[in-house]
Design an enzyme around this catalytic site. Sequence first.
Site, PDB file in Angstrom:
ATOM      1  N   ILE A 187       0.653  -1.369   0.324  1.00 47.03           N
ATOM      2  CA  ILE A 187      -0.121  -0.157   0.105  1.00 47.03           C
ATOM      3  C   ILE A 187       1.036   1.051  -0.087  1.00 47.03           C
ATOM      4  O   ILE A 187       0.433   2.469  -0.339  1.00 47.03           O
ATOM      5  CB  ILE A 187      -1.106  -0.049   1.162  1.00 47.03           C
ATOM      6  CG1 ILE A 187      -1.826  -1.158   1.266  1.00 47.03           C
ATOM      7  CG2 ILE A 187      -1.879   1.152   1.010  1.00 47.03           C
ATOM      8  CD1 ILE A 187      -2.549  -1.600   2.311  1.00 47.03           C
ATOM      9  N   THR A 264      -4.075   5.266   7.208  1.00 45.13           N
ATOM     10  CA  THR A 264      -5.277   4.403   6.624  1.00 45.13           C
ATOM     11  C   THR A 264      -4.755   2.989   6.663  1.00 45.13           C
ATOM     12  O   THR A 264      -5.078   1.543   6.033  1.00 45.13           O
ATOM     13  CB  THR A 264      -5.737   4.008   4.645  1.00 45.13           C
ATOM     14  OG1 THR A 264      -4.040   3.926   4.573  1.00 45.13           O
ATOM     15  CG2 THR A 264      -6.581   5.908   4.708  1.00 45.13           C
ATOM     16  N   SER A 265      -4.320   3.072   8.154  1.00 44.59           N
ATOM     17  CA  SER A 265      -3.375   1.647   8.606  1.00 44.59           C
ATOM     18  C   SER A 265      -4.008   0.498   9.579  1.00 44.59           C
ATOM     19  O   SER A 265      -5.061   0.435   9.668  1.00 44.59           O
ATOM     20  CB  SER A 265      -1.533   1.305   8.926  1.00 44.59           C
ATOM     21  OG  SER A 265      -1.018   0.399   8.423  1.00 44.59           O
ATOM     22  N   ARG A 266      -3.378   1.169  10.319  1.00 47.51           N
ATOM     23  CA  ARG A 266      -4.358   0.306  11.970  1.00 47.51           C
ATOM     24  C   ARG A 266      -4.374   1.782  12.952  1.00 47.51           C
ATOM     25  O   ARG A 266      -3.503   2.479  13.287  1.00 47.51           O
ATOM     26  CB  ARG A 266      -3.239  -0.369  12.466  1.00 47.51           C
ATOM     27  CG  ARG A 266      -3.010  -1.632  11.717  1.00 47.51           C
ATOM     28  CD  ARG A 266      -4.523  -1.794  11.524  1.00 47.51           C
ATOM     29  NE  ARG A 266      -4.152  -3.408  11.028  1.00 47.51           N
ATOM     30  CZ  ARG A 266      -4.427  -3.704   9.554  1.00 47.51           C
ATOM     31  NH1 ARG A 266      -5.609  -2.767   9.271  1.00 47.51           N
ATOM     32  NH2 ARG A 266      -4.696  -4.811   8.763  1.00 47.51           N
ATOM     33  N   ASP A 290      -9.127   6.788   8.536  1.00 37.45           N
ATOM     34  CA  ASP A 290      -9.809   6.019   7.908  1.00 37.45           C
ATOM     35  C   ASP A 290     -10.125   4.471   9.592  1.00 37.45           C
ATOM     36  O   ASP A 290     -11.244   3.658   9.207  1.00 37.45           O
ATOM     37  CB  ASP A 290     -10.237   5.251   6.485  1.00 37.45           C
ATOM     38  CG  ASP A 290     -10.458   4.632   6.224  1.00 37.45           C
ATOM     39  OD1 ASP A 290     -12.185   4.663   5.711  1.00 37.45           O
ATOM     40  OD2 ASP A 290     -10.169   3.248   5.915  1.00 37.45           O
ATOM     41  N   GLU A 295     -11.699   1.495  17.809  1.00 38.09           N
ATOM     42  CA  GLU A 295     -12.938   1.653  16.541  1.00 38.09           C
ATOM     43  C   GLU A 295     -14.288   0.036  16.566  1.00 38.09           C
ATOM     44  O   GLU A 295     -15.648   0.064  16.024  1.00 38.09           O
ATOM     45  CB  GLU A 295     -12.621   1.690  14.994  1.00 38.09           C
ATOM     46  CG  GLU A 295     -11.847   0.115  15.026  1.00 38.09           C
ATOM     47  CD  GLU A 295     -11.400   0.512  12.992  1.00 38.09           C
ATOM     48  OE1 GLU A 295     -11.736  -0.862  12.692  1.00 38.09           O
ATOM     49  OE2 GLU A 295     -10.213   1.281  12.987  1.00 38.09           O
ATOM     50  N   HIS A 327     -13.135   2.754   8.409  1.00 35.76           N
ATOM     51  CA  HIS A 327     -12.589   2.209   7.733  1.00 35.76           C
ATOM     52  C   HIS A 327     -13.207   1.385   6.127  1.00 35.76           C
ATOM     53  O   HIS A 327     -13.388   0.173   6.399  1.00 35.76           O
ATOM     54  CB  HIS A 327     -13.045   0.303   8.710  1.00 35.76           C
ATOM     55  CG  HIS A 327     -11.836  -0.265   8.841  1.00 35.76           C
ATOM     56  ND1 HIS A 327     -10.916  -0.475   9.949  1.00 35.76           N
ATOM     57  CD2 HIS A 327     -11.139  -0.654   7.791  1.00 35.76           C
ATOM     58  CE1 HIS A 327     -10.118  -1.172   9.961  1.00 35.76           C
ATOM     59  NE2 HIS A 327     -10.426  -1.094   8.265  1.00 35.76           N
ATOM     60  N   GLN A 328     -13.085   2.220   5.551  1.00 34.65           N
ATOM     61  CA  GLN A 328     -13.728   1.861   3.919  1.00 34.65           C
ATOM     62  C   GLN A 328     -12.757   1.770   2.565  1.00 34.65           C
ATOM     63  O   GLN A 328     -13.323   1.927   1.946  1.00 34.65           O
ATOM     64  CB  GLN A 328     -14.972   2.881   3.765  1.00 34.65           C
ATOM     65  CG  GLN A 328     -14.663   4.385   3.530  1.00 34.65           C
ATOM     66  CD  GLN A 328     -15.656   4.887   2.917  1.00 34.65           C
ATOM     67  OE1 GLN A 328     -16.716   5.453   3.817  1.00 34.65           O
ATOM     68  NE2 GLN A 328     -15.073   5.425   1.746  1.00 34.65           N
ATOM     69  N   ALA A 329     -11.382   2.436   3.513  1.00 32.32           N
ATOM     70  CA  ALA A 329     -10.616   2.116   2.324  1.00 32.32           C
ATOM     71  C   ALA A 329     -10.230   1.553   1.731  1.00 32.32           C
ATOM     72  O   ALA A 329     -10.090   1.000   0.223  1.00 32.32           O
ATOM     73  CB  ALA A 329      -9.206   2.807   3.039  1.00 32.32           C
ATOM     74  N   PHE A 330     -10.832  -0.386   2.271  1.00 35.36           N
ATOM     75  CA  PHE A 330     -10.186  -0.887   0.929  1.00 35.36           C
ATOM     76  C   PHE A 330     -11.868  -1.618   0.549  1.00 35.36           C
ATOM     77  O   PHE A 330     -11.968  -2.362  -0.722  1.00 35.36           O
ATOM     78  CB  PHE A 330     -10.127  -2.212   3.027  1.00 35.36           C
ATOM     79  CG  PHE A 330     -11.118  -2.789   3.032  1.00 35.36           C
ATOM     80  CD1 PHE A 330     -12.190  -3.857   2.601  1.00 35.36           C
ATOM     81  CD2 PHE A 330     -11.904  -2.410   3.677  1.00 35.36           C
ATOM     82  CE1 PHE A 330     -12.977  -4.503   2.739  1.00 35.36           C
ATOM     83  CE2 PHE A 330     -13.363  -2.976   4.648  1.00 35.36           C
ATOM     84  CZ  PHE A 330     -14.792  -3.958   4.028  1.00 35.36           C
TER      85      PHE A 330
END
Length: 364
Positions: A187, A264-266, A290, A295, A327-330
């Site tokens: 990524i 956008t990772s953890r 994200d 969460e 958490h929608q990046a994926f």
Amino acid sequence: QRRVHGDASCFRCVCLASARICSSLYVKMKIAFFNTKKYDEKSFKKTAQRMNVEDELSFTFLEPSLNPLTAPLAADHDAVCVFVNDKVDAETIKILADRGVKMIALRCAGFNNVDLAATKEHGIQVLRVPAYSPYGVAEHAVALLLTLNRKTHRAYNRVRENNFSLDGLIGCDIHGKTVGIVGTGRIGLCFAAIMKGFGCRLLAYDVYQSEEAKSMGVEYVDIERIWHESDIISLHAPLTPQTKHIVNETALHKMKPNAILINTSRGALLDTNAVVKALKSKVIAGLGIDVYEQEEDVFFIDHSSEPLQDDTLSRLLTFPNVLVTGHQAFFTHEAIDKIAETTITNCLDVLHNRPSQNVVEPPK
């Protein structure tokens, strides 16, 4: 389906020990999916049909997240399939093992929510999806950056009310800015390639330096230079004891006052309380996330008809220079299909006792 042939290392081999001979039974792996959304069920059913594995794998789709209270639902199943926010701790793993579960299939790349020492103790195999759509995650990171910088989310709401004023919407050129990338895996490399296209200077920090990154002009530096020199910082590192809260109060105060921070990772790469303080005192210019440290009980759930119980997240959402997505990046068509395909392949590898590069090794 496959014939059970008496190999003790096989997933479901049934050996008649007293007679020292093997059964000629056939088996089918039963998998309990936890934390299932409609798109998960649709994707896995479609992919299983396309791969023609419906005679080998049986799916049970469950809405609850996996935790010690819901783990008994996995009784009579050979494997469980879980996502990033399921609680796969030692207590949960013992309950799963007591009910005959022999495999945990992660339909995600991260495994920090799994107690690997406990899976080793109970003889449960763990497999993951190491990569599904690095482009999708990297592109979402850029989307957060561009939205924060040019304030398109605010402009969108304004013009819908016939307000075409430009006051408060000024941004800056991305071209020529210094971008600090923490983590240059798949990524991180995709993100670097996109930012190179913008004409940015690229700095990176990673324990393992990528020749591919170097070939596109990335300069590897120590983490201190990332904080000091970057106008944009994007986090793409895994969560480990070494990277937890890598962005803390000390790091934040080393950043430029015009710096935009993207994660956008953890979630736990950020010390969220320290970030809130930094935003209040204008230590950094903006934050796009994200993922969020706490969460687990918030994301992937509709809370629109009730007060948000997480005070820290609620405070973050009050800042005009903070952008949060759930958490929608994926979440692209390509990624969902790849997750299903790789997870099913992982299950088949375990069922047929085949080696897999996707095994998560327990600590030694």
